[in-house]
Design a protein around this motif. Structure first.
Motif, PDB file in Angstrom:
ATOM      1  N   UNK A 416     -31.292  52.285 -57.424  1.00 14.59           N
ATOM      2  CA  UNK A 416     -30.900  53.070 -58.620  1.00 14.59           C
ATOM      3  C   UNK A 416     -29.535  53.317 -58.311  1.00 14.59           C
ATOM      4  N   UNK A 417     -28.735  53.676 -59.404  1.00 18.86           N
ATOM      5  CA  UNK A 417     -27.252  53.737 -59.277  1.00 18.86           C
ATOM      6  C   UNK A 417     -26.983  55.056 -60.183  1.00 18.86           C
ATOM      7  N   UNK A 418     -26.787  56.284 -59.687  1.00 17.14           N
ATOM      8  CA  UNK A 418     -26.487  56.409 -58.383  1.00 17.14           C
ATOM      9  C   UNK A 418     -27.503  56.433 -57.479  1.00 17.14           C
ATOM     10  N   UNK A 419     -27.364  56.584 -56.156  1.00 15.90           N
ATOM     11  CA  UNK A 419     -28.483  56.586 -55.286  1.00 15.90           C
ATOM     12  C   UNK A 419     -28.199  57.556 -54.161  1.00 15.90           C
ATOM     13  N   UNK A 420     -29.320  58.279 -53.449  1.00 14.82           N
ATOM     14  CA  UNK A 420     -29.191  59.002 -52.252  1.00 14.82           C
ATOM     15  C   UNK A 420     -29.712  58.479 -51.009  1.00 14.82           C
ATOM     16  N   UNK A 421     -30.615  57.646 -51.086  1.00 12.33           N
ATOM     17  CA  UNK A 421     -31.239  57.166 -49.870  1.00 12.33           C
ATOM     18  C   UNK A 421     -30.991  55.680 -49.669  1.00 12.33           C
ATOM     19  N   UNK A 422     -31.486  54.852 -50.449  1.00 13.88           N
ATOM     20  CA  UNK A 422     -31.209  53.392 -50.314  1.00 13.88           C
ATOM     21  C   UNK A 422     -31.225  52.760 -51.835  1.00 13.88           C
ATOM     22  N   UNK A 423     -30.330  51.807 -51.829  1.00 12.37           N
ATOM     23  CA  UNK A 423     -30.183  51.030 -53.200  1.00 12.37           C
ATOM     24  C   UNK A 423     -30.412  49.843 -52.912  1.00 12.37           C
ATOM     25  N   UNK A 424     -31.083  49.096 -53.780  1.00 12.76           N
ATOM     26  CA  UNK A 424     -31.654  47.661 -54.037  1.00 12.76           C
ATOM     27  C   UNK A 424     -30.545  46.888 -54.583  1.00 12.76           C
ATOM     28  N   UNK A 425     -29.819  45.874 -54.099  1.00 14.93           N
ATOM     29  CA  UNK A 425     -29.103  44.803 -54.735  1.00 14.93           C
ATOM     30  C   UNK A 425     -29.537  43.589 -54.992  1.00 14.93           C
ATOM     31  N   UNK A 426     -29.751  43.401 -56.248  1.00  8.72           N
ATOM     32  CA  UNK A 426     -30.540  42.287 -56.565  1.00  8.72           C
ATOM     33  C   UNK A 426     -29.507  40.928 -57.187  1.00  8.72           C
ATOM     34  N   UNK A 427     -29.692  39.915 -56.683  1.00  2.00           N
ATOM     35  CA  UNK A 427     -28.813  38.666 -57.275  1.00  2.00           C
ATOM     36  C   UNK A 427     -29.558  37.552 -57.368  1.00  2.00           C
ATOM     37  N   UNK A 428     -29.120  36.640 -58.133  1.00  2.00           N
ATOM     38  CA  UNK A 428     -29.808  35.254 -58.309  1.00  2.00           C
ATOM     39  C   UNK A 428     -28.765  34.240 -58.191  1.00  2.00           C
ATOM     40  N   UNK A 461     -33.135  40.135 -53.027  1.00  2.00           N
ATOM     41  CA  UNK A 461     -33.133  41.372 -53.004  1.00  2.00           C
ATOM     42  C   UNK A 461     -32.560  41.935 -51.579  1.00  2.00           C
ATOM     43  N   UNK A 462     -31.621  42.759 -51.517  1.00  2.00           N
ATOM     44  CA  UNK A 462     -31.186  43.302 -50.216  1.00  2.00           C
ATOM     45  C   UNK A 462     -31.030  44.656 -50.343  1.00  2.00           C
ATOM     46  N   UNK A 463     -31.282  45.521 -49.345  1.00  3.95           N
ATOM     47  CA  UNK A 463     -31.078  46.949 -49.307  1.00  3.95           C
ATOM     48  C   UNK A 463     -29.886  47.472 -48.651  1.00  3.95           C
ATOM     49  N   UNK A 464     -29.383  48.574 -49.133  1.00  2.00           N
ATOM     50  CA  UNK A 464     -28.213  49.141 -48.422  1.00  2.00           C
ATOM     51  C   UNK A 464     -28.734  50.693 -48.318  1.00  2.00           C
ATOM     52  N   UNK A 465     -28.701  51.227 -47.143  1.00  5.85           N
ATOM     53  CA  UNK A 465     -29.071  52.688 -46.791  1.00  5.85           C
ATOM     54  C   UNK A 465     -27.824  53.376 -46.498  1.00  5.85           C
ATOM     55  N   UNK A 466     -26.688  53.286 -47.297  1.00  8.43           N
ATOM     56  CA  UNK A 466     -25.603  54.193 -47.106  1.00  8.43           C
ATOM     57  C   UNK A 466     -25.066  54.344 -45.833  1.00  8.43           C
ATOM     58  N   UNK A 467     -25.180  53.431 -45.020  1.00  7.46           N
ATOM     59  CA  UNK A 467     -24.470  53.439 -43.771  1.00  7.46           C
ATOM     60  C   UNK A 467     -23.699  52.380 -43.337  1.00  7.46           C
ATOM     61  N   UNK A 468     -22.859  52.666 -42.603  1.00  8.71           N
ATOM     62  CA  UNK A 468     -21.787  51.433 -42.002  1.00  8.71           C
ATOM     63  C   UNK A 468     -22.300  50.378 -40.875  1.00  8.71           C
ATOM     64  N   UNK A 469     -21.654  49.853 -40.532  1.00  4.36           N
ATOM     65  CA  UNK A 469     -22.050  48.792 -39.505  1.00  4.36           C
ATOM     66  C   UNK A 469     -22.670  49.214 -38.272  1.00  4.36           C
ATOM     67  N   UNK A 470     -22.032  50.338 -37.760  1.00  2.00           N
ATOM     68  CA  UNK A 470     -22.608  50.963 -36.668  1.00  2.00           C
ATOM     69  C   UNK A 470     -23.686  52.035 -37.053  1.00  2.00           C
ATOM     70  N   UNK A 471     -24.152  52.132 -38.271  1.00  2.00           N
ATOM     71  CA  UNK A 471     -25.158  52.916 -38.424  1.00  2.00           C
ATOM     72  C   UNK A 471     -25.218  54.260 -38.912  1.00  2.00           C
ATOM     73  N   UNK A 472     -23.807  54.395 -39.042  1.00  2.00           N
ATOM     74  CA  UNK A 472     -23.172  55.942 -39.273  1.00  2.00           C
ATOM     75  C   UNK A 472     -23.653  56.103 -40.618  1.00  2.00           C
ATOM     76  N   UNK A 473     -23.993  57.354 -41.277  1.00  2.00           N
ATOM     77  CA  UNK A 473     -24.058  57.759 -42.698  1.00  2.00           C
ATOM     78  C   UNK A 473     -22.677  57.833 -43.121  1.00  2.00           C
TER      79      UNK A 473
END
Length: 498
Positions: A416-428, A461-473
């Motif tokens: 979803x967009x906006x999102x608060x937990x996880x966003x799914x990015x879909x591409x082809x 589809x890939x997911x982004x949990x709102x964190x950076x490379x180090x796992x920090x929110x």
């Protein structure tokens, strides 16, 4: 003469703005008599809508039926971005989606006893360990918090969470009150609703008095969103025995009730959505005797535009999503007796319920809480309700726009967009190749690399949990995603809420 077949087309369009519908009759001659050559063993009517809009077909009409469980809440039990299911019932179940798209019962893997007949379940990383946890509520009983280990196994941490002291609860709203990346709760009870702050490790403290969220009425539902655009989550209370209430939230002042034109009681559900594409969340309040749309004028001023938008239908519950990629949300409403799919034409809603194929009155979407979600991983947004579900069988693709001839990387979209937990990015992509997916902040700095490597042709589809490379929110705000393949790059804007 045996063997002759007639295919009869009857085109029809109500106006130049409506989709062309073709009624198709397939008749077969057997020894001089014409009989139906389509026995409808899959229970579909013999009408085909020729349209670039989505068409929804009940799962129950498929033979064999797609393996999509009903009576549940979709969530990610094991952190693999697949849609698993918490299935409600006297003996609830944890169902994990497998690689072949079927579901396996993994309830017995967890050393916990799930409560009979739960009324609410919500996933979330309540403990800050990057693994999905599970909050479960049963009407009249204390909440239960299960800690996940990332594999689909859960342990009971209710005692450590301090949730046992909150009784009489039936459901909750999960949100980040202070933009600190910790998931807090607003718990709906039979009296004063409770605000519980998360200490970051899944321990909760009741801060209701400090937040000034004073609501002693019977709350049917709470809608959350940033109504005033200050970056903090606001709450709209739909009350059953008192007028509804809008509470705007700020870090220093807590919650402040804002008066508005919603002076009615006995509301059912409220949707916060940007109906007119001006970047401000409007308020769609659903009631038995008619819905009300309050346009957000900015500065916490609202105008009732229900009549102008032709949006006065009675409704119990609803869902909203942009189904045709024009940036404006469509709305699905449910009532005691039926449902309505309303198309947003930028200033008015048009009834497009005919896009939902309802066979003989069966598989009704009436009542219940519907949601738009991709059930089978084909990139199309489907309709899910605990007792019935409809697959999107064609037309406009809400997750991936129509392909552009000659392009390798066709489209990218987040939901979803906006999102608060996880966003799914879909591409082809149309040809296999090395693909890189990035998330960058408003300064152009790359904050997360989501994928880098060879990818086969097809939809991914890939997911982004709102964190950076180090796992920090990361803090709430605007971010940009991009996918690059074979020197082509496509991306978009996404909004992270905390």
């Amino acid at each position: 003469m045996e063997g002759s077949t007639v295919l009869k087309f009857e085109p029809f369009a109500a106006s130049s703005n409506d989709p062309l519908t073709v009624s198709v009759e397939i008749m077969h001659e057997v020894w001089g008599s014409w009989v139906d050559a389509s026995p409808d063993d899959n229970r579909l009517s013999r009408s085909i809508a020729v349209t670039d809009l989505p068409v929804f077909r009940p799962i129950g009409s498929y033979s064999p039926r797609p393996p999509i469980p009903l009576g549940g809440q979709f969530l990610d039990l094991d952190g693999d971005s697949d849609l698993d299911v918490f299935q409600f019932g006297y003996d609830p179940k944890l169902l994990r989606r497998t690689a072949d798209g079927t579901y396996e019962d993994i309830t017995d893997l967890s050393p916990v006893v799930l409560p009979h007949n739960p009324t609410f379940a919500s996933p979330g990383d309540f403990t800050g360990d990057r693994h999905p946890d599970l909050l479960i509520m049963t009407s009249g009983s204390p909440a239960i918090l299960l800690r996940g280990d990332g594999t689909g196994v859960f342990t009971d941490m209710t005692a450590q969470a301090g949730l046992g002291v909150v009784t009489g609860c039936s459901r909750a709203v999960v949100l980040d009150l202070e933009n600190d990346s910790d998931l807090d709760l607003v718990v709906l009870t039979s009296g004063q609703d409770r605000v519980l702050k998360n200490n970051g490790a899944g321990g909760f403290t009741d801060i209701t008095e400090r937040t000034r969220l004073l609501d002693a009425s019977r709350t049917n539902q709470i809608a959350i969103g940033d109504v005033d655009g200050d970056g903090y989550t606001d709450l709209f209370f739909t009350n059953g025995d008192a007028p509804s209430q809008l509470f705007v939230h700020s870090f220093y002042q807590g919650f402040t009730e804002v008066p508005g034109p919603w002076r009615w009681s006995s509301g059912r559900t409220t949707l916060l959505l940007d109906c007119d594409g001006d970047g401000r969340l409007d308020i769609l309040a659903l009631r038995d005797d008619g819905s009300h749309l309050y346009r957000n004028l900015g500065g916490l001023q609202f105008e009732d535009v229900s009549s102008a938008w032709d949006l006065n239908q009675p409704a119990l519950n609803g869902a909203a999503a942009d189904l045709n990629n024009d940036g404006l949300p469509e709305v699905l409403l449910t009532t005691f007796a039926g449902y309505a799919l309303l198309w947003n034409r930028g200033g008015t809603f048009v009834d497009m319920t005919s896009l939902i194929v309802n066979v003989g009155g069966g598989y009704s979407l009436a009542n219940g809480y519907p949601q738009f979600i991709d059930l089978n991983g084909d990139g199309l947004r489907d309709i899910y309700k605990t007792s019935s579900s409809y697959l999107n069988i064609g037309g406009a693709n809400p997750l991936i726009p129509a392909p552009h001839p000659g392009r390798v990387l066709d489209s990218v979209r987040s939901f979803p967009n906006p999102f608060s937990q996880t966003a799914a990015i879909t591409y082809r992509i149309t040809r296999a190749g090395k693909t890189e997916a990035l998330v960058v902040d408003v300064t152009g700095r790359a904050v997360r690399r989501l994928r880098s490597g060879d990818v086969e042709a097809g939809t991914h589809t890939i997911a982004w949990d709102g964190r950076d490379e180090a796992g920090r929110p990361l803090p709430a705000g605007v971010y940009f995603y991009s996918v690059e393949c074979r020197n082509e790059r496509v991306g978009g804007r996404m909004v992270l809420l905390r």
